[in-house]
Each structure stands twice: as C-alpha cells, then as structure tokens.
Design a protein around this motif. Structure first.
Motif, PDB file in Angstrom:
ATOM      1  N   GLN A   1      -0.794  -1.060  -5.885  1.00  0.00           N
ATOM      2  CA  GLN A   1      -1.067  -0.988  -4.448  1.00  0.00           C
ATOM      3  C   GLN A   1      -1.836  -2.202  -3.930  1.00  0.00           C
TER       4      GLN A   1
ATOM      5  N   ALA B  72       0.808  -1.214   0.000  1.00  0.00           N
ATOM      6  CA  ALA B  72       0.000   0.000   0.000  1.00  0.00           C
ATOM      7  C   ALA B  72       0.846   1.270   0.000  1.00  0.00           C
TER       8      ALA B  72
ATOM      9  N   THR C 119       3.614   4.651  -4.314  1.00  0.00           N
ATOM     10  CA  THR C 119       3.105   5.887  -4.896  1.00  0.00           C
ATOM     11  C   THR C 119       3.966   6.222  -6.113  1.00  0.00           C
TER      12      THR C 119
END
Length: 235
Positions: free
Chosen positions: A211, A2, A5
């Motif tokens: 993610q 998670a 980015t």
C-alpha cells in the motif's frame, strides 16, 4: 497504491512481489536447493542467496521464471569499493541478474555523502558494463539512519543510477517500517522502486507494505505468507 487489499490482489501479483531470502549464515547446500525449489513452486519473483550459492541457484532455477539475486558486501557494507565491484562481477558471471548492495553506512552517517554516491555509481557502472540488464538494489540499513540520512541515501542512489532503494538487510536490530517505506517512496522519482525487508512475516504486513507503493518484499517466510493468502482467498 492505497487501494490494494487482500481481495484486490491476485496470487500472481502477490507472489511476484517476493524475493525469497535464503541468506542464513548456517544454511547448507541442500537447504539452498530446497529453498530454490520452493521459490519455483510458488512462482515468486526471485531468490536472494549468498554469493557462494549463486551458481547453484542459477543451475537449480534454470528453466523457471524465478530470477537469481544475491547480496554484495553483506550485511555491513564495509568492503572497499574494489571488492564490492569484484563481488558484483563474480555474482553476474555466476548467474545473478539482481544485486542487493549494502552502502557504506559509516560514511553516510559521517556526512561523506559524495563518497557513498561515488561508490554506488562505480558498482552500478561496472556491473552494467558486464551485464546491461542487471538490476541494482541499494540497501541502506535504516535501523542505523535518521530520516534525513534515509532521504540522502535515496537521492544519492538515484543519482548513481541504481534501480531500487531497500530498507534493511534483516540482520540489524530492526527491519522495515511503514513510515520508512513511505519516506523512501516520497524521496525518489517514479523510476526508482522500493524494496522492504527485515521482519516481514505475515500477509497483513505485506499488504500494508504494498500500500505504500513498495514493489518488492524480501522475506524468508514467503511460503507461509502465500499459503495464508490462498487460505484467505479460498484458492
């Protein structure tokens, strides 16, 4: 996963998540060559070409780090097992090292799970007997499946010895969803990887996909997405 980015990804990490799709039915030989050259220029993980284009792709990409993949019983999965095996062996002989195999969707939806598992196992065993290093991705076509059927497909794929579960062909009414990717990741062990395909067109989509723990992305918009990444990161 998670924590992924745009800022934490490197270009290589992102590029090597892509299977560049060259699967349009009207695609010409010259367009396949151009697509392979694009894949080499962007240094992606692989190309995914039509079975008739495997030898051409292998010749075009010789000397690069880009792998050659193809699709088996595409896009509907309705070929008899013997034909899926023959198509897989031909693809390996022509230079493919990755095979994206469509399950028999009707059998799965009809509850004939063992037949589906037996077929996937037969393809996996025949392909690996021909070339041990071949990687098998099993395409479910989630647009036609319930959550329960997706879970069943995940379980049978792992039992049958394949390496990947994959959402879609890109030719159904809908493609990948984040919800489906999470479900698939939760329904297999860490040995099995997940591939998203169908409707992957933007950088934001790819980041959201990664993610979920998904490791491969099939897209025909590879260059646009990677160019967007370079712009955002100032590369």
């Amino acid at each position: 996963m998670a924590h992924i980015t745009v800022d934490t990804l490197t270009y290589t990490q992102l590029a090597k998540s892509f299977d560049h799709a060259l699967l349009r039915p009207e695609m010409t030989t010259s367009e396949v060559v151009l697509g392979c050259n694009l894949a080499a220029r962007y240094d992606v993980k692989s190309v995914c070409v039509k079975p008739c284009d495997v030898r051409l792709a292998a010749e075009t990409l010789a000397g690069t780090s880009v792998l050659v993949g193809t699709v088996i019983s595409f896009p509907h999965g309705n070929s008899p097992t013997s034909i899926k095996i023959a198509e897989s062996l031909q693809a390996i002989d022509d230079g493919a090292t990755e095979l994206d195999v469509v399950i028999n969707i009707g059998l799965l939806r009809g509850g004939e799970v063992q037949k589906v598992e037996d077929e996937v196992r037969a393809v996996v065993q025949a392909a690996k007997k021909r070339y041990l290093g071949v990687l098998i991705k099993v395409i479910f076509e989630n647009a036609y499946l319930s959550r329960e059927e997706i879970v069943l497909a995940c379980k049978l794929t792992e039992r049958a010895g394949a390496e990947f579960v994959k959402t879609s062909t890109g030719f159904a009414a809908t493609g990948h969803t984040i919800e489906d990717l999470r479900l698939m990741r939760e329904s297999v062990s860490e040995r099995i990887e997940v591939k998203a395909s169908g409707g992957v067109k933007t950088l934001d989509q790819v980041v959201a996909i990664l993610q979920t723990g998904t490791t491969r992305v099939g897209s025909s918009s590879t260059d646009k997405i990677l160019d967007e990444f370079k712009r955002v990161r100032g590369l």
